[in-house]
Design a protein around this motif. Structure first.
Motif, PDB file in Angstrom:
ATOM      1  N   PRO A   1      47.024  44.772  43.250  1.00 61.15           N
ATOM      2  CA  PRO A   1      46.661  43.420  43.678  1.00 61.15           C
ATOM      3  C   PRO A   1      47.911  42.753  44.238  1.00 61.15           C
ATOM      4  O   PRO A   1      48.968  42.752  43.610  1.00 61.15           O
ATOM      5  CB  PRO A   1      46.194  42.733  42.398  1.00 61.15           C
ATOM      6  CG  PRO A   1      45.900  43.853  41.444  1.00 61.15           C
ATOM      7  CD  PRO A   1      46.802  44.982  41.828  1.00 61.15           C
TER       8      PRO A   1
ATOM      9  N   ASP B   1      45.888  36.608  46.309  1.00 57.72           N
ATOM     10  CA  ASP B   1      44.487  36.271  46.024  1.00 57.72           C
ATOM     11  C   ASP B   1      43.562  37.133  46.859  1.00 57.72           C
ATOM     12  O   ASP B   1      43.583  37.070  48.086  1.00 57.72           O
ATOM     13  CB  ASP B   1      44.218  34.794  46.327  1.00 57.72           C
ATOM     14  CG  ASP B   1      44.874  33.877  45.304  1.00 57.72           C
ATOM     15  OD1 ASP B   1      45.219  34.364  44.204  1.00 57.72           O
ATOM     16  OD2 ASP B   1      45.046  32.693  45.623  1.00 57.72           O
ATOM     17  N   ASN B   2      42.806  37.989  46.191  1.00 57.37           N
ATOM     18  CA  ASN B   2      41.785  38.838  46.808  1.00 57.37           C
ATOM     19  C   ASN B   2      42.325  39.869  47.788  1.00 57.37           C
ATOM     20  O   ASN B   2      41.561  40.452  48.547  1.00 57.37           O
ATOM     21  CB  ASN B   2      40.708  37.998  47.491  1.00 57.37           C
ATOM     22  CG  ASN B   2      39.989  37.108  46.513  1.00 57.37           C
ATOM     23  OD1 ASN B   2      39.833  37.451  45.341  1.00 57.37           O
ATOM     24  ND2 ASN B   2      39.559  35.954  46.972  1.00 57.37           N
TER      25      ASN B   2
ATOM     26  N   TYR C   1      40.816  43.051  51.885  1.00 54.63           N
ATOM     27  CA  TYR C   1      40.396  41.792  51.282  1.00 54.63           C
ATOM     28  C   TYR C   1      39.227  42.109  50.367  1.00 54.63           C
ATOM     29  O   TYR C   1      38.250  42.747  50.791  1.00 54.63           O
ATOM     30  CB  TYR C   1      39.961  40.784  52.346  1.00 54.63           C
ATOM     31  CG  TYR C   1      39.506  39.480  51.739  1.00 54.63           C
ATOM     32  CD1 TYR C   1      40.438  38.509  51.390  1.00 54.63           C
ATOM     33  CD2 TYR C   1      38.169  39.238  51.477  1.00 54.63           C
ATOM     34  CE1 TYR C   1      40.031  37.313  50.802  1.00 54.63           C
ATOM     35  CE2 TYR C   1      37.750  38.049  50.889  1.00 54.63           C
ATOM     36  CZ  TYR C   1      38.683  37.100  50.555  1.00 54.63           C
ATOM     37  OH  TYR C   1      38.275  35.933  49.973  1.00 54.63           O
ATOM     38  N   GLN C   2      39.301  41.699  49.101  1.00 51.26           N
ATOM     39  CA  GLN C   2      38.214  41.945  48.155  1.00 51.26           C
ATOM     40  C   GLN C   2      37.402  40.670  47.956  1.00 51.26           C
ATOM     41  O   GLN C   2      37.926  39.653  47.524  1.00 51.26           O
ATOM     42  CB  GLN C   2      38.743  42.442  46.812  1.00 51.26           C
ATOM     43  CG  GLN C   2      37.605  42.759  45.849  1.00 51.26           C
ATOM     44  CD  GLN C   2      38.052  43.589  44.675  1.00 51.26           C
ATOM     45  OE1 GLN C   2      38.766  44.557  44.832  1.00 51.26           O
ATOM     46  NE2 GLN C   2      37.621  43.197  43.492  1.00 51.26           N
ATOM     47  N   PHE C   3      36.125  40.747  48.299  1.00 53.44           N
ATOM     48  CA  PHE C   3      35.205  39.632  48.110  1.00 53.44           C
ATOM     49  C   PHE C   3      34.882  39.483  46.623  1.00 53.44           C
ATOM     50  O   PHE C   3      35.093  40.412  45.836  1.00 53.44           O
ATOM     51  CB  PHE C   3      33.915  39.868  48.916  1.00 53.44           C
ATOM     52  CG  PHE C   3      34.155  39.917  50.397  1.00 53.44           C
ATOM     53  CD1 PHE C   3      34.133  38.753  51.164  1.00 53.44           C
ATOM     54  CD2 PHE C   3      34.415  41.118  51.035  1.00 53.44           C
ATOM     55  CE1 PHE C   3      34.362  38.792  52.518  1.00 53.44           C
ATOM     56  CE2 PHE C   3      34.642  41.169  52.397  1.00 53.44           C
ATOM     57  CZ  PHE C   3      34.632  39.999  53.144  1.00 53.44           C
ATOM     58  N   THR C   4      34.367  38.350  46.232  1.00 53.28           N
ATOM     59  CA  THR C   4      34.032  38.120  44.825  1.00 53.28           C
ATOM     60  C   THR C   4      32.983  39.105  44.320  1.00 53.28           C
ATOM     61  O   THR C   4      32.878  39.343  43.121  1.00 53.28           O
ATOM     62  CB  THR C   4      33.522  36.679  44.611  1.00 53.28           C
ATOM     63  OG1 THR C   4      32.411  36.449  45.463  1.00 53.28           O
ATOM     64  CG2 THR C   4      34.622  35.673  44.891  1.00 53.28           C
TER      65      THR C   4
ATOM     66  N   ARG D   1      35.068  45.404  49.603  1.00 56.60           N
ATOM     67  CA  ARG D   1      36.363  45.263  50.258  1.00 56.60           C
ATOM     68  C   ARG D   1      36.234  45.584  51.740  1.00 56.60           C
ATOM     69  O   ARG D   1      35.555  46.534  52.124  1.00 56.60           O
ATOM     70  CB  ARG D   1      37.389  46.224  49.657  1.00 56.60           C
ATOM     71  CG  ARG D   1      37.761  45.906  48.243  1.00 56.60           C
ATOM     72  CD  ARG D   1      38.789  46.897  47.747  1.00 56.60           C
ATOM     73  NE  ARG D   1      39.075  46.686  46.337  1.00 56.60           N
ATOM     74  CZ  ARG D   1      39.819  47.500  45.614  1.00 56.60           C
ATOM     75  NH1 ARG D   1      40.373  48.570  46.169  1.00 56.60           N
ATOM     76  NH2 ARG D   1      40.027  47.236  44.343  1.00 56.60           N
TER      77      ARG D   1
END
Length: 168
Positions: free
Chosen positions: A91, A94-95, A129-132, A136
């Motif tokens: 990580p 953020d995301n 980018y990882q969405f909620t 990704r």
């Protein structure tokens, strides 16, 4: 076999992303199905053939949280690559997830795309980018080479867009 047009691939990716935003969140350590498309041979004087890939990423294991994966890449010129790989997610912000990888596999040449021998190594770096929801969307750069095991070792780079789907 007919290759889908760029517009068709873009439409499918857009539909998957819209779908991703409406699903429930996935646990961080869930297995994933990763789909990629892009260009191979970006560093060579070839017609930059399209390449497509599908990969199954297992759950991370051990203290280092290594992620084993198995995948298949095919190039529209007829070349293909079946591989096993180890990855690790870091990580970053953020995301945002950085995922370096290293693996080995079996490469089948085509008349337009040759790498020197059947055994090839692959290393790469993906930024996603990882969405909620756990989906990704990323960009990855890979290098393939036989590591000097053969007299001919041209190597090749690939730049791809990746969509990683959590498997519940």
């Amino acid at each position: 076999m007919s290759v889908p047009s760029l517009a068709a691939r873009s439409a499918l990716l857009s539909i998957a992303l819209i779908n991703a935003m409406s699903l429930s969140a996935a646990p961080a350590d869930t297995p994933r199905l990763n789909v990629t498309f892009g260009q191979v041979g970006i560093d060579r004087h070839v017609d930059n053939p399209q390449r497509y890939g599908i990969e199954y990423r297992l759950q991370p294991f051990g203290n280092y949280r290594l992620i084993p994966s198995l995948g298949l890449v095919w190039v529209d010129s007829g070349a293909n690559f079946l591989y096993g790989e180890l990855k690790r997610d870091f990580p970053f912000a953020d995301n945002v997830v950085l995922t370096p990888s290293f693996g080995v596999g079996i490469f089948q040449d085509s008349t337009e795309f040759r790498l020197g021998q059947t055994l090839e190594f692959r290393s790469g770096l993906e930024v996603a980018y990882q969405f909620t929801t756990g989906y990704r969307l990323g960009l990855a750069l890979f290098h393939m080479s036989n590591g000097g095991l053969a007299r001919e070792n041209p190597g090749a780079e690939a730049l791809v867009i990746s969509l990683s789907l959590p498997i519940h």
